[in-house]
Write a protein that holds these residues in place. Structure first.
Motif, short mmCIF file in Angstrom:
data_model
loop_
_atom_site.label_atom_id
_atom_site.label_comp_id
_atom_site.label_asym_id
_atom_site.label_seq_id
_atom_site.Cartn_x
_atom_site.Cartn_y
_atom_site.Cartn_z
N ILE A 1 -5.58 4.74 6.59
CA ILE A 1 -5.13 3.95 5.45
C ILE A 1 -4.10 2.94 5.96
N VAL B 1 0.84 -1.21 0.00
CA VAL B 1 0.00 0.00 0.00
C VAL B 1 0.87 1.26 0.00
N GLU C 1 -1.30 1.72 5.49
CA GLU C 1 0.08 1.72 5.00
C GLU C 1 1.01 1.23 6.11
N PRO D 1 -11.36 6.97 1.23
CA PRO D 1 -10.16 7.32 2.01
C PRO D 1 -8.87 7.16 1.20
N MET D 2 -8.78 6.10 0.39
CA MET D 2 -7.60 5.92 -0.46
C MET D 2 -7.52 7.03 -1.51
N LEU E 1 0.84 4.18 -2.89
CA LEU E 1 0.65 5.61 -2.62
C LEU E 1 1.82 6.42 -3.17
N ALA F 1 -6.29 10.16 0.10
CA ALA F 1 -4.85 10.11 0.37
C ALA F 1 -4.05 10.37 -0.90
#
Length: 297
Positions: A236, A71, A238, A155-156, A75, A159
């Protein structure tokens, strides 16, 4: 008959001085101090049970951690590609002869560099509080259809949007500084030969500007990679967020933080190696060295 390689000294010639190398006692003192500190640090890592290397070894390749690393890489990839694509457009706007476009680019860069990244992420995550629906239609006229904002921006998505828009402001300045570092006389020569401006930028300006752009751009990518830890505020999954979840359960804070640190160090080292070879490629012809470029110390 033999010929002497050394010239004979005559009686009135002064003696040849003896060359004595310069001594650097403080340099050796500094080396000793650094080695002692490094030895103490390594000894602490090995002998101090607080580091909890058993827990570190159990979680460094855990499935949840590997998914979080993936993840984080996603990003970073999305933020880099979208950010530098938009940054290139902003840099060209700033360099254009249109004062309006230059003003728009400057305003964007000023705004997004002034607002902290965490504030931008929280703003996009809570955008539905301001706009419950996004309507598409004629500006200041009738609308054709609308979409709920909370369904459109996940939410992703929030981000990625926050990271990309934030990155674009810095990428614009990096690209602009690289372009203006190219000698303007080359553009005059290309224009005299009748080369179109698009081809001038693509074949003359950009390859030379890349030598100035790449080091700063790579630093920004590495900063973005580590900056993805900020998206933990919007839940998130990550790397840093997942590490926090795990040590919230087992209270092994130091060991889990070392897991995140090890992954950050490994991946940033990989990015640095890629940077070296990409810079070496674009430095061909810049020096007389056959390899084009040597790794600077």
């Amino acid at each position: 008959m033999s010929v002497s390689a050394q010239p004979r000294l005559r009686a009135h010639d002064p003696p040849v001085p003896k060359v004595v190398p310069v001594r650097h006692p403080w340099r050796w003192v500094g080396i000793v101090v650094v080695l002692v500190l490094a030895a103490q640090f390594v000894s602490g890592l090995v002998t101090n049970p607080g580091w909890d290397w058993t827990t570190f070894a159990r979680y460094i390749t855990a499935r949840s951690v590997l998914d979080a690393v993936l993840v984080t890489l996603e990003l970073t990839l999305y933020g880099t590609v979208i950010g530098f694509a938009l940054g290139l457009v902003l840099a060209l706007m700033r360099l254009s002869r249109s004062r309006f476009l230059a003003a728009v680019s400057w305003t964007y860069t000023w705004a997004f560099r002034s607002i902290p990244l965490i504030v931008q992420l929280l703003f996009w995550f809570n955008i539905s509080y301001l706009y419950q629906e996004l309507h598409f239609g004629v500006p200041f006229g009738p609308t054709f259809f609308g979409v709920d904002t909370k369904d459109l921006i996940s939410p992703m998505g929030a981000a990625v949007l926050g990271l990309a828009l934030h990155q674009a402001a810095y990428a614009a300045e990096i690209v602009r500084s690289g372009v203006i570092s190219v000698d303007h006389g080359q553009l005059d020569a290309a224009a005299a030969l009748g080369i179109p401006k698009t081809r001038q930028f693509r074949r003359i300006v950009l390859p030379q500007a890349m030598r100035s752009i790449l080091p700063n751009a790579t630093n920004e990518v590495i900063s973005l990679f580590k900056g993805t830890s900020v998206v933990s505020v919007v839940a998130i999954g990550e790397l840093f967020y997942q590490v926090q979840v795990i040590y919230g359960r087992n209270a092994r804070v130091v060991a889990l933080l070392m897991v995140a640190t090890a992954w950050y160090i490994a991946l940033t080292t990989l990015l640095s190696v890629v940077q070296h070879y990409v810079e070496k490629h674009y430095a061909k012809g810049a020096t007389r060295d056959q390899e084009g470029w040597k790794w600077a110390r």
